[in-house]
Design an enzyme around this catalytic site. Structure first.
Site: not given
Ligand code: HPA
Length: 279
Positions: A32, A63, A85, A87-88, A115, A213-214, A237, A248
């Site tokens: 990302s 993406h 991903h 989750y998709e 990320a 998540m990847s 973050n 996002h």
């Molecule tokens: N949590 C999960 N996945 C992420 C986050 C998060 O805070 N930031 C970027 N990808």
């Protein structure tokens, strides 16, 4: 999957129609907000994911789905700009099909980027963190199902998933460029919901430094097929003061700010990378 091997060969054939005998040494997956590195590839051939059979397309903003083949620092590379991903809704075999393709094209090393949310208290937004290890809490594994020995062993070890030599090299390159990268353990979750305060507390207790998540399934498949792996996370973050209210879009913006440092680091590492793959 029993017929994965044939699907991989069909995808390789399609790529070869475009690039002939080009053989990448290093493969990159850009996470990302980190996709701009693909613009630096010289003599680039760009192939949209939808042109490659069995390669799923990303449904997520930030993406773009494009395989870029060419030269980075005079090294032949294959760059996946954008990933899919779990989750998709894709299976983990689908999520990792790109890694199968990159390996089958001949790449011996994978640089995988993402990320993440920082759990450890010293992590701040914009930090780059080298993955030293991972924790798979996705609830699934891409190698589940019949094993094809042509791709790799039934029970691949994960004890040294993230190559020490490449990590040491990355630290050296970063310090020569005047900044410091941190080290940490990445914990992979299925998503797409962000984490609750209790979950963040739990992940910190079990040894996670950053979460996302990847990456984890991709690294499992890369190691299964004997690729050397370097993992780089951009902490977008922080979670140590509680769950992020970041959207996002905020994640993409922070990753983009770290972009120039990230790009210089990866270019420097590719330039200084030893040619011989270590197993
Ligand atoms: N949590 C999960 N996945 C992420 C986050 C998060 O805070 N930031 C970027 N990808």
């Amino acid at each position: 999957m029993v017929d994965d091997y044939d699907k991989i060969q069909a995808a390789v054939e399609q790529v070869r129609k475009r690039v002939g005998g080009f053989k990448p040494e290093v493969a990159l997956i850009l996470g990302s907000g980190l996709g701009d590195l693909a613009d630096d590839v010289a003599s680039a051939q760009r192939i949209a994911y939808e042109e490659i059979p069995s390669l799923p397309r990303s449904t997520v903003v930030g993406h773009r789905g494009e395989l870029v083949l060419g030269q980075l620092e005079d090294t032949p590379v294959a760059v996946m700009r954008g990933r899919v991903h779990y989750y998709e809704g894709y299976s983990l075999q689908e999520v990792t099909f790109g890694v199968r393709l990159l390996g089958a094209l001949g790449a011996h090393t994978l640089i995988v980027t993402n990320a993440s949310g920082g759990v450890r208290s010293d992590l701040v937004p914009g930090d780059l963190m080298l993955l030293t290890d991972h924790i798979n809490l996705m609830g699934a594994n891409p190698l589940r199902g019949p094993n094809d020995e042509r791709l790799g062993p039934r029970f691949p070890p994960m004890s040294r998933a993230y190559d020490l030599e490449l990590r040491e090299l990355s630290h050296k390159v970063a310090s020569s460029q005047g900044f410091r990268i941190k080290d940490g353990v990445y914990l992979g979750l299925a998503g797409p919901s962000f984490e609750t305060p209790a979950e963040i507390h739990f992940f910190g207790m079990v040894g996670a430094d950053a979460i996302g998540m990847s990456t984890v399934p991709e690294v499992i498949v890369a190691r299964h097929q004997g690729m050397r792996v370097l993992g780089i996370s951009c902490v977008t973050n922080v979670l140590h003061q509680g769950p992020s209210e970041d959207t996002h879009e905020d994640v993409l913006a922070t990753a983009a700010e770290a972009g120039p440092r990230f790009i210089n680091l990866v270019r420097g590492v590719v330039k200084a990378m030893p040619g011989v793959p270590a197993r």
